[in-house]
Design an enzyme around this catalytic site. Structure first.
Site, PDB file in Angstrom:
ATOM      1  N   CYS A   1       3.455  28.147 -17.542  1.00  0.00           N
ATOM      2  CA  CYS A   1       2.974  28.200 -18.764  1.00  0.00           C
ATOM      3  C   CYS A   1       2.589  27.148 -19.701  1.00  0.00           C
ATOM      4  O   CYS A   1       3.300  26.700 -20.673  1.00  0.00           O
ATOM      5  CB  CYS A   1       4.168  28.950 -19.394  1.00  0.00           C
ATOM      6  SG  CYS A   1       4.785  30.606 -18.650  1.00  0.00           S
TER       7      CYS A   1
ATOM      8  N   PRO B   1       0.910  -1.096   0.133  1.00  0.00           N
ATOM      9  CA  PRO B   1       0.042  -0.047  -0.169  1.00  0.00           C
ATOM     10  C   PRO B   1       0.795   1.244  -0.040  1.00  0.00           C
ATOM     11  O   PRO B   1       1.789   1.341   0.756  1.00  0.00           O
ATOM     12  CB  PRO B   1      -0.796  -0.065   1.345  1.00  0.00           C
ATOM     13  CG  PRO B   1       0.048  -1.006   2.146  1.00  0.00           C
ATOM     14  CD  PRO B   1       0.722  -1.914   1.407  1.00  0.00           C
TER      15      PRO B   1
HETATM   16  C1  LIG Z   1       2.198   1.846  -7.697  1.00  0.00           C
HETATM   17  C2  LIG Z   1       2.576   0.578  -6.966  1.00  0.00           C
HETATM   18  C3  LIG Z   1       2.099   0.307  -5.646  1.00  0.00           C
HETATM   19  C4  LIG Z   1       1.330   1.429  -4.836  1.00  0.00           C
HETATM   20  O1  LIG Z   1      -0.095   1.550  -5.087  1.00  0.00           O
HETATM   21  P1  LIG Z   1      -0.805   2.477  -4.275  1.00  0.00           P
HETATM   22  O2  LIG Z   1      -2.120   2.632  -5.109  1.00  0.00           O
HETATM   23  O3  LIG Z   1      -0.294   3.520  -4.016  1.00  0.00           O
HETATM   24  O4  LIG Z   1      -1.123   1.574  -3.236  1.00  0.00           O
HETATM   25  C5  LIG Z   1       2.329  -0.784  -4.869  1.00  0.00           C
HETATM   26  N1  LIG Z   1       3.339  -1.582  -5.889  1.00  0.00           N
HETATM   27  C6  LIG Z   1       3.674  -1.492  -7.195  1.00  0.00           C
HETATM   28  C7  LIG Z   1       4.308  -2.490  -7.842  1.00  0.00           C
HETATM   29  C8  LIG Z   1       3.147  -0.368  -7.565  1.00  0.00           C
HETATM   30  O5  LIG Z   1       3.325  -0.049  -9.101  1.00  0.00           O
END
Ligand SMILES: *Cc1c(COP(=O)(O)O)cnc(C)c1O
Length: 431
Positions: free
Chosen positions: A361, A291
């Site tokens: 801009c 997360p």
């Molecule tokens: C972006 C990403 C996350 C985090 O996603 P959230 O929506 O911010 O929880 C976790 N693991 C991977 C591999 C990601 O690309």
């Protein structure tokens, strides 16, 4: 209000965790990123406790660094006992500078260079999330040179397109990330990894996308991944211990987004995983999740000062602010929704519908369109809510605009976690 750390105080001002945001705008200047430290800690604990309780000992969340990366964040999550994922050597450097215990870090990225791999190994990063064959070869070679065995999780694509925006769904077969299960290439790669010296295959990773509001998308992914773990067991005689399900649950950015109970969803997902494991006659692996936004997003508020209100007769109104796509590029990139209000007249009824425009801009430098506000005047403080994720970490110096500071709100007070950039900072590398 959208989240229970937001309120309107007796002065009709927006408060974050009980602290008057208008006073903070005057004290620290604008644009200003505010973050509620206790909210970050609270969100981290919800995941840590629920995953342990409903997915077994060893199961845990990794904070997705890309959502918000500066030294103080790493000390907060380390104090909560949370692990982290890192997607670049820059994130790794900052975690290291913050004293983060790197044996609890997972090193991501779809193109790690040889230098990145050596840097991570020499820094003692515990786990690599490997994307491709070339990278695995390099990990094996560099681990061999160091006389170590590197733990590796293999990134796979389960072929799932969750009900989310196309640009942030990454678990599909046609993706730059990972290796597809459906095409048979994942099984081939597993067989190859098992022949490599100095590499220990710990498990598999998938990331199906972001802004997922119920656990069914995760249980669909878990179904495919657990079957694959069973197939690997049956075909290779090798049992992996870890299943990493990737990015976390969604976040409520606007009133029309659902409320989401993370604990209840983790409980539901844990029960589904147990059911699947029983059906497949296998032991439940350690479950990891990554997360990012659901740990930090609702801790954040961005404050700006209004400069002008321009109503184009017969068209629409623009409210110009002293920041924009340089501190929040998400509307320009994805047309992301945000809730916006006037912090110094937080309870007043709206009488204007306006587009909030930044100072760059670029005609596309907008923070949001069709926002209902009490008609602002120059000097008003405008607040954009739920900006703790992917704002500071995506900020840039386009148009040579210095990045705003990050101020943490805590116990009724506040402190600077990241200083405001200066004009000197803007040319510190210029010869
Ligand atoms: C972006 C990403 C996350 C985090 O996603 P959230 O929506 O911010 O929880 C976790 N693991 C991977 C591999 C990601 O690309």
């Amino acid at each position: 209000m959208l989240h229970n750390n937001l309120s309107i105080n007796e002065k009709n001002h927006l408060a974050l965790a009980g602290v008057d945001t208008v006073e903070l705008a005057h004290r620290y200047g604008t644009p200003l990123f505010l973050m509620d430290e206790e909210r970050i800690r609270y969100n981290a604990r919800v995941y840590i406790n629920a995953m342990k309780k409903y997915m077994g000992e060893g199961s845990k969340p990794l904070f997705a660094s890309k959502s918000c990366c500066f030294k103080r964040i790493y000390s907060i999550i380390a104090e909560e006992g949370m692990s982290t994922d890192l997607v670049s050597p820059g994130e790794l450097y900052i975690a290291k500078e913050a004293g983060f215990p790197l044996e609890n870090a997972y090193f991501h990225g779809n193109n790690k260079t040889d230098e990145d791999i050596c840097y991570a190994m020499d820094s003692g990063v515990g786990h690599f999330i490997a994307d491709n064959r070339e990278e695995l070869d390099a990990i094996s070679r560099f681990a061999g040179e160091r006389g170590i065995t590197q733990k590796v999780i293999l990134r796979l694509s389960p072929g799932i397109d969750p009900h989310t925006q196309a640009k942030i769904s990454t678990g599909k077969v046609d993706s730059k990330f990972g290796t597809a299960i459906e095409t048979g290439q994942a099984m081939e790669l597993v067989k190859y990894v098992l022949t490599l010296a100095n590499v220990e295959l710990e498990g598999f990773h998938c990331h199906i996308g972001s802004q997922i509001f119920e656990y069914s998308s995760f249980s669909d992914a878990a179904d495919i991944m657990l079957r694959f773990i069973r197939d690997v067991r049956d075909e290779c005689g090798y049992v992996v211990k870890v299943l990493n399900l990737g990015g976390g649950f969604g976040v409520r950015y606007v009133e029309s987004d659902p409320h989401i109970d993370y604990e209840a969803n983790i409980k539901g997902l844990g029960a589904e995983i147990d059911k699947l494991c029983a059906e497949l006659e296998m032991e439940r692996p350690i479950i990891l999740m990554e997360p990012g936004r659901s740990i930090v997003a609702d801790s954040g508020v961005t404050l700006y000062t209004v400069g002008s209100v321009k109503t184009i007769t017969g068209y629409k109104s623009y409210v110009s602010i002293d920041g924009g796509m340089t501190d929040n590029p998400r509307y320009a990139l994805y047309e992301s929704d945000y809730s916006i209000l006037l912090a110094n007249r937080a309870g007043d009824a709206p009488d204007l519908t306006a587009t909030i425009a930044g100072r760059c801009c670029e005609s596309g430098d907008l923070i949001q369109e069709d926002v209902a506000l009490p008609t602002p005047v120059r000097g008003d403080t405008l607040a954009v809510l739920v900006t703790g994720a992917y704002n500071y970490s995506m900020a840039s110096n386009y148009n040579r605009i210095p990045r705003p500071p990050v101020v943490m709100v805590k116990d009724g007070g506040s402190y600077v976690a990241v200083k405001r950039e200066t004009y000197e900072d803007l040319c510190r590398n210029d010869m």
